[in-house]
Design a protein around this motif. Structure first.
Motif, PDB file in Angstrom:
ATOM      1  N   LEU A 150       7.740   1.388 -14.930  1.00 49.68           N
ATOM      2  CA  LEU A 150       8.431   2.666 -14.735  1.00 49.68           C
ATOM      3  C   LEU A 150       8.250   3.222 -13.320  1.00 49.68           C
ATOM      4  O   LEU A 150       9.003   4.108 -12.904  1.00 49.68           O
ATOM      5  N   LEU A 151       7.265   2.700 -12.604  1.00 45.95           N
ATOM      6  CA  LEU A 151       6.968   3.222 -11.269  1.00 45.95           C
ATOM      7  C   LEU A 151       7.589   2.390 -10.150  1.00 45.95           C
ATOM      8  O   LEU A 151       7.581   2.807  -8.988  1.00 45.95           O
ATOM      9  N   LEU A 152       8.152   1.242 -10.483  1.00 44.16           N
ATOM     10  CA  LEU A 152       8.718   0.365  -9.458  1.00 44.16           C
ATOM     11  C   LEU A 152       9.808   1.032  -8.618  1.00 44.16           C
ATOM     12  O   LEU A 152       9.880   0.800  -7.401  1.00 44.16           O
ATOM     13  N   PRO A 153      10.674   1.889  -9.201  1.00 43.23           N
ATOM     14  CA  PRO A 153      11.721   2.511  -8.369  1.00 43.23           C
ATOM     15  C   PRO A 153      11.178   3.409  -7.259  1.00 43.23           C
ATOM     16  O   PRO A 153      11.897   3.674  -6.281  1.00 43.23           O
ATOM     17  N   TYR A 154       9.923   3.863  -7.354  1.00 42.75           N
ATOM     18  CA  TYR A 154       9.368   4.815  -6.388  1.00 42.75           C
ATOM     19  C   TYR A 154       8.555   4.128  -5.296  1.00 42.75           C
ATOM     20  O   TYR A 154       8.102   4.784  -4.362  1.00 42.75           O
ATOM     21  N   ARG A 155       8.408   2.827  -5.410  1.00 48.07           N
ATOM     22  CA  ARG A 155       7.640   2.088  -4.416  1.00 48.07           C
ATOM     23  C   ARG A 155       8.569   1.537  -3.328  1.00 48.07           C
ATOM     24  O   ARG A 155       9.790   1.554  -3.484  1.00 48.07           O
ATOM     25  N   ARG A 160      14.474   4.657  -5.841  1.00 46.80           N
ATOM     26  CA  ARG A 160      14.125   6.082  -5.724  1.00 46.80           C
ATOM     27  C   ARG A 160      13.046   6.309  -4.673  1.00 46.80           C
ATOM     28  O   ARG A 160      12.364   7.340  -4.678  1.00 46.80           O
ATOM     29  N   ALA A 161      12.896   5.349  -3.767  1.00 51.34           N
ATOM     30  CA  ALA A 161      11.810   5.397  -2.791  1.00 51.34           C
ATOM     31  C   ALA A 161      12.130   6.233  -1.561  1.00 51.34           C
ATOM     32  O   ALA A 161      11.267   6.427  -0.707  1.00 51.34           O
ATOM     33  N   ASP A 162      13.375   6.754  -1.466  1.00 46.56           N
ATOM     34  CA  ASP A 162      13.718   7.553  -0.288  1.00 46.56           C
ATOM     35  C   ASP A 162      12.930   8.855  -0.259  1.00 46.56           C
ATOM     36  O   ASP A 162      12.459   9.304   0.785  1.00 46.56           O
ATOM     37  N   MET A 163      12.770   9.485  -1.420  1.00 51.49           N
ATOM     38  CA  MET A 163      11.928  10.675  -1.564  1.00 51.49           C
ATOM     39  C   MET A 163      11.160  10.520  -2.880  1.00 51.49           C
ATOM     40  O   MET A 163      11.491  11.157  -3.894  1.00 51.49           O
ATOM     41  N   PRO A 164      10.141   9.667  -2.905  1.00 51.82           N
ATOM     42  CA  PRO A 164       9.528   9.266  -4.174  1.00 51.82           C
ATOM     43  C   PRO A 164       8.900  10.410  -4.968  1.00 51.82           C
ATOM     44  O   PRO A 164       8.951  10.384  -6.204  1.00 51.82           O
ATOM     45  N   ILE A 166       9.553  13.906  -5.011  1.00 50.38           N
ATOM     46  CA  ILE A 166      10.496  14.821  -5.664  1.00 50.38           C
ATOM     47  C   ILE A 166      11.352  14.065  -6.673  1.00 50.38           C
ATOM     48  O   ILE A 166      11.715  14.608  -7.727  1.00 50.38           O
ATOM     49  N   ASN A 167      11.647  12.796  -6.397  1.00 46.55           N
ATOM     50  CA  ASN A 167      12.402  11.995  -7.365  1.00 46.55           C
ATOM     51  C   ASN A 167      11.592  11.753  -8.633  1.00 46.55           C
ATOM     52  O   ASN A 167      12.146  11.737  -9.741  1.00 46.55           O
ATOM     53  N   PHE A 168      10.285  11.566  -8.485  1.00 47.73           N
ATOM     54  CA  PHE A 168       9.399  11.444  -9.649  1.00 47.73           C
ATOM     55  C   PHE A 168       9.503  12.708 -10.503  1.00 47.73           C
ATOM     56  O   PHE A 168       9.626  12.639 -11.732  1.00 47.73           O
ATOM     57  N   TYR A 169       9.490  13.847  -9.848  1.00 47.38           N
ATOM     58  CA  TYR A 169       9.612  15.113 -10.576  1.00 47.38           C
ATOM     59  C   TYR A 169      10.923  15.178 -11.351  1.00 47.38           C
ATOM     60  O   TYR A 169      10.931  15.448 -12.559  1.00 47.38           O
ATOM     61  N   TRP A 170      12.033  14.931 -10.674  1.00 48.50           N
ATOM     62  CA  TRP A 170      13.340  15.043 -11.328  1.00 48.50           C
ATOM     63  C   TRP A 170      13.489  14.023 -12.458  1.00 48.50           C
ATOM     64  O   TRP A 170      14.036  14.327 -13.522  1.00 48.50           O
ATOM     65  N   ASP A 171      12.989  12.804 -12.241  1.00 52.56           N
ATOM     66  CA  ASP A 171      13.217  11.720 -13.197  1.00 52.56           C
ATOM     67  C   ASP A 171      12.348  11.813 -14.445  1.00 52.56           C
ATOM     68  O   ASP A 171      12.743  11.342 -15.516  1.00 52.56           O
ATOM     69  N   PHE A 172      11.182  12.424 -14.309  1.00 57.36           N
ATOM     70  CA  PHE A 172      10.284  12.525 -15.463  1.00 57.36           C
ATOM     71  C   PHE A 172      10.199  13.930 -16.048  1.00 57.36           C
ATOM     72  O   PHE A 172      10.010  14.083 -17.254  1.00 57.36           O
TER      73      PHE A 172
END
Length: 294
Positions: A150-155, A160-164, A166-172
């Motif tokens: 689930l964390l691969l897109p933020y790495r 979703r790594a452009d702004m990991p 804030i994207n983590f916040y929105w996505d979860f």
């Protein structure tokens, strides 16, 4: 073209990291001539920011308040008000709600089999209320989470790594997401009254970040509650949505504002002054500035 940015955050917001003086120095470097520091549910930055105003820099009092309207949560910007105990109470109430929710957020994240080191999180937060972006930061840096799918897109290299953070916040934690925590904030109408009672102007913030359709219909109902204008130009709004909101807001004789929503490292793609208005929109934005500066 004249540069105006009426929505940015200092380290008086738990999810931002620049002291007021450093933030305003950054604005000066970017050639911004009018600004407002709008910290989350907190007016403590206002006297510091106002003290840094000059002949070449107009600084408006600002705040961004979490509130609830018609069963949904929104952000309400306030400008030109006089800070007092009313705003201290807003901050106290918001902090109490957030502290109550914090262990529930931890539980949601652990249900996803994320390792969350609370001691490390406390270090990152420096005693402030842990924000979802900081939870994401601690989770992403923990080697025990390295292979979590689930964390691969933020790495690095992920979608979703452009702004990991804030994207983590929105996505979860965004509405309808797996870790979403239903919460009711003070009614928008009540917060409108507080701002206006203290000589300020209430403006609905980045409506495009809160609802995906029927924007003008929602705003019309907010105007009936005493909201006086719309943050038309925002880093969250496409040019098409911004133009639609601009035409609508002007047609209602409401006030037009602009803001980047700069935070710092939580939103690294957003810079101060990045608001998206054109020269043809400046007259309406200046009209707001004149009213808010009176």
């Amino acid at each position: 073209m004249e540069k105006i940015d009426l929505h940015m955050h200092s380290n008086h917001s738990d999810d931002a990291d620049f002291p007021v003086d450093v933030l305003i120095a950054r604005c000066r470097e970017q050639g911004i001539g009018t600004l407002a520091v709008t910290d989350h549910n907190c007016a403590d930055s206002v006297p510091q920011a106002k003290a840094l105003a000059s002949d070449n820099l107009n600084v408006l009092a600002g705040i961004e308040i979490d509130c609830t309207f018609a069963g949904r949560n929104y952000h309400l910007l306030g400008y030109g008000f006089t800070p007092n105990d009313d705003f201290t109470e807003i901050h106290k109430n918001f902090s109490a709600i957030q502290w109550e929710l914090t262990p529930k957020k931890f539980e949601k994240l652990r249900e996803l089999n994320f390792y969350l080191d609370e001691q490390r999180l406390e270090q990152v937060c420096g005693g402030a209320i842990p924000q979802e972006e900081q939870m994401g930061e601690v989770i992403l840096e923990d080697e025990r989470n390295d292979d979590h799918p689930l964390l691969l897109p933020y790495r690095a290299g992920g979608a979703r790594a452009d702004m990991p953070l804030i994207n983590f916040y929105w996505d979860f934690f965004g509405p309808g997401k797996v870790c979403y925590m239903p919460v009711t904030y003070p009614a928008m109408g009540k917060m409108v009254d507080v701002i206006r009672h203290n000589g300020g102007i209430p403006i609905v913030a980045h409506i495009g970040a809160n609802v995906k359709q029927d924007h003008t219909q929602v705003i019309d109902e907010m105007l009936k509650e005493g909201v006086m204008g719309v943050e038309v130009f925002s880093s969250y709004h496409s040019p098409e949505l911004a133009q639609q909101l601009y035409e609508f807001t002007v047609s209602r004789s409401a006030l037009v504002t602009c803001g980047s929503d700069f935070h710092g490292r939580n939103k690294p793609k957003i810079e101060v002054g990045q608001c998206g208005y054109g020269a043809q929109h400046l007259a309406e934005i200046r009209r707001f500035v004149t009213v808010a500066s009176a």
